[in-house]
Structures are given as C-alpha cells and as structure tokens.
Design a protein around this motif. Sequence first.
Motif, PDB file in Angstrom:
ATOM      1  N   PRO A  34       0.829  -1.207   0.000  1.00 11.31           N
ATOM      2  CA  PRO A  34       0.000   0.000   0.000  1.00 11.31           C
ATOM      3  C   PRO A  34       0.863   1.257   0.000  1.00 11.31           C
ATOM      4  CG  PRO A  34      -0.007  -1.016   2.162  1.00 11.31           C
ATOM      5  CD  PRO A  34       0.673  -1.983   1.247  1.00 11.31           C
ATOM      6  N   GLU A  35       0.327   2.317  -0.561  1.00 11.00           N
ATOM      7  CA  GLU A  35       1.025   3.593  -0.669  1.00 11.00           C
ATOM      8  C   GLU A  35       1.506   4.060   0.699  1.00 11.00           C
ATOM      9  OE1 GLU A  35      -0.123   6.855  -3.712  1.00 11.00           O
ATOM     10  OE2 GLU A  35      -1.140   7.383  -1.841  1.00 11.00           O
ATOM     11  N   GLY A  36       2.796   4.422   0.788  1.00 11.47           N
ATOM     12  CA  GLY A  36       3.365   4.893   2.045  1.00 11.47           C
ATOM     13  C   GLY A  36       3.880   3.783   2.940  1.00 11.47           C
ATOM     14  N   PHE A  83       0.368  -6.392   1.852  1.00  9.33           N
ATOM     15  CA  PHE A  83      -0.877  -6.640   2.579  1.00  9.33           C
ATOM     16  C   PHE A  83      -0.831  -7.988   3.307  1.00  9.33           C
ATOM     17  CE2 PHE A  83      -4.616  -3.984   0.672  1.00  9.33           C
ATOM     18  CZ  PHE A  83      -4.261  -2.933   1.512  1.00  9.33           C
ATOM     19  N   ALA A  84      -0.029  -8.915   2.815  1.00 11.51           N
ATOM     20  CA  ALA A  84       0.048 -10.237   3.432  1.00 11.51           C
ATOM     21  C   ALA A  84       1.030 -10.275   4.595  1.00 11.51           C
ATOM     22  CB  ALA A  84       0.445 -11.285   2.389  1.00 11.51           C
ATOM     23  N   GLU A  85       1.787  -9.186   4.794  1.00 13.67           N
ATOM     24  CA  GLU A  85       2.751  -9.132   5.893  1.00 13.67           C
ATOM     25  C   GLU A  85       2.229  -8.350   7.094  1.00 13.67           C
ATOM     26  OE1 GLU A  85       7.204  -9.200   4.148  1.00 13.67           O
ATOM     27  OE2 GLU A  85       6.007  -7.530   3.365  1.00 13.67           O
ATOM     28  N   GLU A 135      -4.819  -4.053  10.659  1.00 13.99           N
ATOM     29  CA  GLU A 135      -4.162  -2.897  10.041  1.00 13.99           C
ATOM     30  C   GLU A 135      -4.552  -2.794   8.573  1.00 13.99           C
ATOM     31  OE1 GLU A 135       0.365  -1.231   9.128  1.00 13.99           O
ATOM     32  OE2 GLU A 135       0.080  -2.954  10.477  1.00 13.99           O
ATOM     33  N   LYS A 136      -4.605  -3.942   7.897  1.00 14.48           N
ATOM     34  CA  LYS A 136      -5.008  -3.959   6.491  1.00 14.48           C
ATOM     35  C   LYS A 136      -6.448  -3.460   6.349  1.00 14.48           C
ATOM     36  CE  LYS A 136      -6.536  -7.056   2.876  1.00 14.48           C
ATOM     37  NZ  LYS A 136      -6.807  -8.440   2.464  1.00 14.48           N
ATOM     38  N   ALA A 153     -12.561  -0.816   3.237  1.00 13.09           N
ATOM     39  CA  ALA A 153     -12.752   0.123   4.342  1.00 13.09           C
ATOM     40  C   ALA A 153     -13.112   1.505   3.814  1.00 13.09           C
ATOM     41  CB  ALA A 153     -11.489   0.203   5.194  1.00 13.09           C
ATOM     42  N   ASP A 154     -12.470   1.921   2.729  1.00 15.17           N
ATOM     43  CA  ASP A 154     -12.745   3.227   2.121  1.00 15.17           C
ATOM     44  C   ASP A 154     -14.189   3.291   1.628  1.00 15.17           C
ATOM     45  OD1 ASP A 154     -12.278   5.794   1.074  1.00 15.17           O
ATOM     46  OD2 ASP A 154     -11.546   5.003  -0.833  1.00 15.17           O
ATOM     47  N   ALA A 155     -14.615   2.228   0.944  1.00 16.68           N
ATOM     48  CA  ALA A 155     -15.986   2.196   0.422  1.00 16.68           C
ATOM     49  C   ALA A 155     -17.009   2.176   1.553  1.00 16.68           C
ATOM     50  CB  ALA A 155     -16.173   0.980  -0.486  1.00 16.68           C
TER      51      ALA A 155
END
Length: 209
Positions: free
Chosen positions: A174-176, A181-183, A188-189, A196-198
């Motif tokens: 992910p940006e930043g 995502f699998a780590e 947190e993901k 989550a945004d939607a």
Amino acid sequence: MTRRLGSGSLVIATHNSGKLKEISALLEPHGIKCISAGSLGLPEPAETGKSFVENALIKARAAAEASGLAALADDSGLSVDALDGRPGVYTADWAERQWFEGDPGRDWYMAMGKVEGMLQQLGPETDRSAAFHCVLAIAWPDGEYAIYEGKCPGSLTWPPRGEMGFGYDPVFVPEGGEQTFAEIEPSEKHAISHRADAFAKLTAEQFGV
C-alpha cells in the motif's frame, strides 16, 4: 438526496459466510440485520458487467428482486496502471480454478505470476503502480440504488511476501508502506483497505457517521 436504509433486514448478495460475517460486523451497530443470499437459496447471477460498478449492481439488483428486500453487493479487484487497468473485473478469473485435495480453488500464485510476467516483458523501468478497488451497491426492490466506491493505491513487488493475506495481497504494497498486505496484521489492512474506504463512504451517507 440518496435513499437511506432503515433498520431491519438487508440481504448481502454473497454465498460466502466469511464475507457475510465481515459485513454484518460493520452494519450491526446501525441496527441492520444481515442475511446472505446463500441462506435464502438465491442463485448467483452471471457477472457480465465491464466494470466493478456494473457487476456490483447486477448482484445487488438480482438479490433485491428475488428477496423483496434491500440488498447490498460488492465487487472488487486489482488494477495495474502499466497493464491498462488489468486484471480489473477479471481479477479472480486470472487465478484459474485448480483442484486441491478434492476442493475447487483458485491458483493465486499463478495469477500473481501472470501479472509479474507481463510487467517484466515491459522492461525493468516499467511503472509498477497499482490499486485495489471496491464498489458497494445497495439496491431496493423498486429499482432505486446507491453506489459507493473505495480505492487503496499502492505498487506491486516481487517475489510474493507474507502469509496473512489472500489473493494478490502478497505482492501489493500500500502507498506509504513497506510491507505487503500479506505481511501486516489483518486489522491494520482492514483499516486502510479499499473495502474500508468504500464502507466509510457508505456509513457516512447512510447513517451520518
């Protein structure tokens, strides 16, 4: 003004118990009781749309018409800038179905390898920007609907890293961030994901939070 959900039952257009549980947890605080299309014996419609919005609407409308209740569906996937937005709506299809211990499943390593192979063919300087997208569609039996779109920008890495994700998560940073995502921990993901945004946009408009 967009129509709002009242308290009561909402059909989640899925046959996946994990997805039902996840969405139920998000909507329960707002007085929404979620029931899956699978538990109602509703058929899964063919996803013939050319975009995430079209496919989410197909699923939501089919569930609303068949159940007579408001229905929520999601459609999501990965878009890669250098591949003109592919795999896009075909994100899952790129992971061809295989048979593992008698059960059909998708070969996500194959899908990740397919994307990586295409990027490598374009050369070492190729832009590796990508994004996960999620579209949530609410449909009412009378034909009214609402759409909420979420996005998580990032970039692709290789080889795959991490054991906690699924799908393309092991190659998506992910940006930043520095980890895939699998780590990172699922909590947190989920806090920064496209879904989550939607859902943040849905709850803000539907419930004013």
